[in-house]
Design a protein around this motif. Structure first.
Motif, mmCIF file in Angstrom:
data_model
loop_
_atom_site.group_PDB
_atom_site.id
_atom_site.type_symbol
_atom_site.label_atom_id
_atom_site.label_comp_id
_atom_site.label_asym_id
_atom_site.label_seq_id
_atom_site.Cartn_x
_atom_site.Cartn_y
_atom_site.Cartn_z
ATOM 1 N N UNK A 113 0.868 -1.183 0.000
ATOM 2 C CA UNK A 113 0.000 0.000 0.000
ATOM 3 C C UNK A 113 0.905 1.234 0.000
ATOM 4 N N UNK A 114 0.622 2.214 -0.885
ATOM 5 C CA UNK A 114 1.532 3.358 -1.029
ATOM 6 C C UNK A 114 1.842 4.039 0.305
ATOM 7 N N UNK A 115 0.837 4.102 1.194
ATOM 8 C CA UNK A 115 1.096 4.840 2.448
ATOM 9 C C UNK A 115 2.076 4.119 3.371
ATOM 10 N N UNK A 116 2.346 2.843 3.101
ATOM 11 C CA UNK A 116 3.258 2.100 3.991
ATOM 12 C C UNK A 116 4.546 1.657 3.313
ATOM 13 N N UNK A 117 4.743 1.992 2.053
ATOM 14 C CA UNK A 117 5.892 1.403 1.348
ATOM 15 C C UNK A 117 7.247 1.887 1.883
ATOM 16 N N UNK A 118 7.240 2.996 2.645
ATOM 17 C CA UNK A 118 8.499 3.465 3.240
ATOM 18 C C UNK A 118 8.681 2.958 4.668
ATOM 19 N N UNK A 119 7.777 2.134 5.142
ATOM 20 C CA UNK A 119 7.806 1.737 6.561
ATOM 21 C C UNK A 119 8.339 0.317 6.674
ATOM 22 N N UNK A 120 9.548 0.154 7.197
ATOM 23 C CA UNK A 120 10.138 -1.196 7.266
ATOM 24 C C UNK A 120 9.235 -2.234 7.931
#
Ligand SMILES: Nc1ncnc2c1ncn2[C@@H]1O[C@H](COP(=O)(O)OP(=O)(O)O)[C@@H](O)[C@H]1O
Ligand SMILES: O=C(CO)[C@H](O)[C@H](O)COP(=O)(O)O
Length: 557
Positions: A113-120
């Motif tokens: 999901x785009x909103x979580x793609x930076x969250x390890x």
């Protein structure tokens, strides 16, 4: 007269670095064709694909790599075998474990999901993600203090590799991701969901990795004592279990399009790579220990009796095969440790020699290591470069080599590491026997079988014959056996294993003189093991704490 084309099943094995599909004849387990897909991203342990750096001890994976195995390896395996989709009566998968991911209600991985793609923390955590040791320590301490009855079934300790430590780490470090995770699911079950379109859960991962015992997960009171927000954690897991070897569902039209298989093909319950291999190696009878030796080693053993073995990974009723208590123990690093030696402890002169002779560095080091007597290198190693899964259950322990001199050569180090992993296995075998679970015979499987010197060392160190799985595709063959049972071709897994599995008896037998010499070295190993692993000197933990502190403060020189 025309004869019907033979019925086949498909086993799909999802390993640490690659996934493979194997087409197998239902009648006798003959391997008709296979294909491998190397994961594009492999193990994500330095940074996310979009450049977010990861702390030490992290290990993630990408769900798209797993789907690519379905998309690429499955059709290639069918083509390699020359079979049509109509011949495939069943499909089964197996996975590394505990490889676990947060998803939405419909199984969408949060990392997609785009909103979580930076969250390890939105990414799947690979089995060898070892950054949740503080959470594991907390779980063990709290379980001991509150007298949790299930703790003894996990050898007295819950590993940082298992589901609860990993989930608690998510909650403590990224509560938003934790809250967004409607489901917390083993990749072993997630992949079945991709094939059947419906969530299912299997008793193997639920039991060994999800602390499900006697039909229950740990209760809310226990979980809220770990963290108030953790009280409802098991709601993210709850789902009826499909017994091993039973159908979990049928292939959806979408999955059929992806794989080239027929819509409606039976899909078996998910399973773990190590456990499913027991069917392939005909190692399901009580007392037969199977060691699946690759990047790590898992030890699987069935028994009629329930015994609490200190330091084992877990004992689960029906966890390997319905009707028996299945035991698991393991070593987190084996081939991985040898790979470390090849990567870091070999001078260019050795690499050049290997290139010139057209062999790998493993083979070169093995050849040189084999040409020396037991003890000739004067070294002793501890095999904890990836922590210790059994019997110490501590992933903040580390590797050690004692006896280095200016004469020590790379092949000496390599041999000492091979021996250390064999001593680690002997420690596990001894722990089972001392607790009253007899190990009547020992079978090996996995990628390390190709190293005959290493296998002979194991036979000498264990001082017992080593039988081997006579297939290079153990987990995939085991999965194909489970698929045949799910498809109704056999009444149960043990019957199917007898018809479709294969093993070579007494492939290695111990040499009495070497075995006696190894007994002396093993005594030294035990002393070192207990000194560094049971509190004699806590230096390994102190060094790790110093490293974490050093890496979290910025100035470098
Ligand atoms: N000749 C060899 N001798 C010993 N170890 C090897 C050799 N070749 C590869 N390895 C190690 O074997 C491991 C891979 O084992 P394998 O069973 O194929 O993979 P996995 O455990 O991921 O299924 C790697 O850690 C690799 O370093
Ligand atoms: O712990 C496991 C099973 O319980 C892992 O699946 C296993 O250790 C990883 O397997 P491999 O070394 O073959 O990739």
């Amino acid at each position: 007269m025309t004869t019907d084309p033979p019925a086949v099943t498909l086993g799909i094995d999802f390993g640490t670095l690659s996934g493979r599909a194997l087409v197998v004849a239902v009648e006798d387990g003959a391997e008709l064709g296979s294909a491998v897909h190397e994961y594009t991203h492999g193990v994500v342990d330095r940074e996310l694909p979009r450049g977010v750096p990861l702390p030490p001890d992290w290990a993630l994976q990408m769900p798209q790599d797993w789907r690519d195995v379905l998309r690429l390896a499955v059709p290639r395996a069918l083509a390699d075998a020359g079979v049509t989709p109509d011949q495939v009566v069943g499909v089964a998968t197996d996975f590394t474990a505990c490889t676990v991911l947060p998803t939405t209600w419909d199984g969408t991985p949060l990392c997609e999901l785009p909103q979580y793609e930076h969250r390890p923390h939105a990414y799947p955590k690979l089995w060898r993600h070892h950054a949740a040791q503080p959470e594991a320590d907390l779980i063990v301490e709290h379980a001991q203090r509150t007298g949790q009855p299930w703790l003894a079934r996990y050898g007295g300790k819950i590993s940082s590799e298992w589901q609860y430590a990993k989930a608690l780490q998510v909650l403590r470090e990224d509560p938003d991701v934790y809250a967004a995770a409607d489901r917390w699911i083993e990749a072993a079950d997630w992949i079945v969901w991709q094939l059947t379109g419906a969530e299912s859960r299997n008793p193997c991962t639920a039991g060994y990795k999800g602390v499900r015992q006697d039909g229950r997960y740990p209760d809310e009171a226990f979980l809220s004592g770990l963290h108030p927000g953790f009280a409802g954690f098991t709601a993210k897991l709850e789902h009826p279990l499909t017994p091993l070897g039973a159908p979990a569902g049928r292939l959806t039209a979408r999955a059929a399009e992806l794989t080239g298989l027929r819509e409606g093909t039976v899909v078996a319950a998910g399973n773990v790579d190590a456990h499913v291999t027991s069917a392939a190696a005909q190692a399901l009878d009580p007392g037969r220990m199977l060691a699946i030796m690759g990047t790590s080693t898992c030890h699987i053993l069935n028994s009629d009796v329930l015994v609490e073995v200190p330091g084992m990974c877990g004992v689960v009723r029906d966890g390997v095969v319905p009707g028996l208590w299945g035991y698991e123990a393991g070593q987190s690093g084996v081939g991985d440790i040898l790979a470390w030696a090849v990567r870091t402890a070999v001078p260019e002169e050795y690499a050049a020699d290997a290139r010139r002779r057209g062999i790998g560095v493993h083979e070169l080091l093995t050849e040189r290591a084999a040409a020396q007597p037991v003890g000739g290198h004067g070294l002793l190693a501890l095999d904890w470069h990836s922590g210790n899964r059994s019997v110490l259950v501590d992933h903040h322990l580390s590797g050690l080599i004692v006896g280095l001199t200016l004469d020590t050569r790379p092949e000496d180090v390599y041999r000492a590491l091979v021996e250390a992993t064999a001593f680690g296995t002997r420690t596990i075998v001894d722990a089972f026997e001392a607790a009253g679970v007899p190990v009547t015979d020992f079978t090996a499987a996995g990628g390390l079988l190709k190293n005959h010197f290493l296998m002979q060392v194991y036979s000498d160190v264990l001082n017992r014959p080593v039988h081997v799985l006579a297939s290079a595709q153990g987990p995939a063959l085991g999965a194909a056996i489970h698929a045949a049972v799910a498809a109704g071709a056999y009444p149960d897994i043990r019957t199917a294993s007898a018809a479709m599995g294969r093993r070579q008896e007494n492939a290695y037998t111990p040499d009495p003189a070497r075995a006696a010499a190894y007994d002396r070295l093993y005594a030294e190993y035990q002393a070192l093991h207990d000194h560094f692993g049971r509190g004699g000197n806590d230096v390994m933990h102190r060094l790790r704490a110093l490293r974490s502190a050093a890496l979290s403060t910025s100035p470098k020189m």
